[in-house]
Design an enzyme around this catalytic site. Structure first.
Site, PDB file in Angstrom:
ATOM      1  N   ASP A 148      44.396  10.902 -30.647  1.00 39.52           N
ATOM      2  CA  ASP A 148      44.142  11.918 -31.408  1.00 39.52           C
ATOM      3  C   ASP A 148      42.712  12.210 -30.725  1.00 39.52           C
ATOM      4  OD1 ASP A 148      46.082  12.013 -33.276  1.00 39.52           O
ATOM      5  OD2 ASP A 148      44.831  10.325 -34.519  1.00 39.52           O
ATOM      6  N   ASP A 182      49.485  16.757 -35.021  1.00 36.93           N
ATOM      7  CA  ASP A 182      49.374  16.934 -36.507  1.00 36.93           C
ATOM      8  C   ASP A 182      49.134  18.217 -37.106  1.00 36.93           C
ATOM      9  OD1 ASP A 182      49.426  14.051 -36.309  1.00 36.93           O
ATOM     10  OD2 ASP A 182      47.267  13.897 -35.904  1.00 36.93           O
TER      11      ASP A 182
END
Length: 213
Positions: A148, A182
């Site tokens: 991420d 995401d």
């Protein structure tokens, strides 16, 4: 071009584009940033390298193997669902594109889970990860960590001291660090719920009736 074919091409393009962008940025961050490094692009947008074994936005649900297998099942079901909806004349391209976003997001994170543990090192900061021959990485198949990097600290403040439980504590919005995969899942789901919920809930029988009108 037939409607079914054009929808299939659109879905394929969305999936390929999202996965390509997602993996490009992950490779860049993984091989350029050390774990925990934060670079401010704008006051409200940072690139911050974190890794997590869980679901979107760092959430966790069950074991790592369960999560990886769950993602694979969801992605397979998603591909099957897209094929069916492409064949339904009354289903709009926008809905197919939104479903493709969700499938692309799941697929993007599957790559991390399945391969990253096998092909990357995972050194302690300030060292940066390197790409290694398959099988010489930090983990095993299905146990890779999801990369991420997108962080949006939009605003922050301290709660007034007079508030019970919260008084004096710092609050910031938006804290979760996430990735392009995401974001694709989130955007796709929100768009479906806002604009295409009737197609999500429609049964095969209802679709057949609509097609005959």
């Amino acid at each position: 071009m037939k409607p079914a074919v054009s929808k299939a091409v659109l879905a394929s393009a969305v999936i390929l584009l999202v996965v390509a962008l997602d993996q490009w940025l992950k490779f860049y961050i993984k091989t350029t940033f050390y774990l925990g490094e934060d670079v401010e692009i704008l006051p409200f947008f940072h690139l911050r390298f974190v890794q997590n074994p869980g679901m979107a936005f760092g959430m966790e649900l069950g074991s790592k193997l369960f999560l990886t297998l769950f993602r694979i099942v969801v992605t397979c079901v998603g591909f099957w669902y897209i094929v069916r909806k492409c064949k339904a004349p009354e289903v709009p391209r926008g809905y197919v594109a939104c479903v493709a976003l969700v499938v692309a997001g799941a697929l993007g994170n599957i790559v991390d889970c399945m391969l990253y543990g096998e092909i990357f090192t995972n050194p302690y900061p300030p060292q940066v990860a390197t790409l290694v021959p398959f099988g010489e990485g930090y983990g095993t198949l299905f146990y890779g960590l999801v990369v991420d990097m997108l962080y949006f600290p939009l605003f922050s403040f301290t709660w007034p001291d007079w508030l019970p439980w919260l008084g004096g504590k710092d609050f910031s919005f938006f804290d979760p660090v996430f990735n392009i995969a995401d974001a694709a899942i989130t955007v796709g789901m929100i768009a479906i719920l806002l604009f295409y919920s009737k197609y999500l809930l429609a049964s095969d029988k209802e679709e057949a009736i609509e097609a005959e009108k």
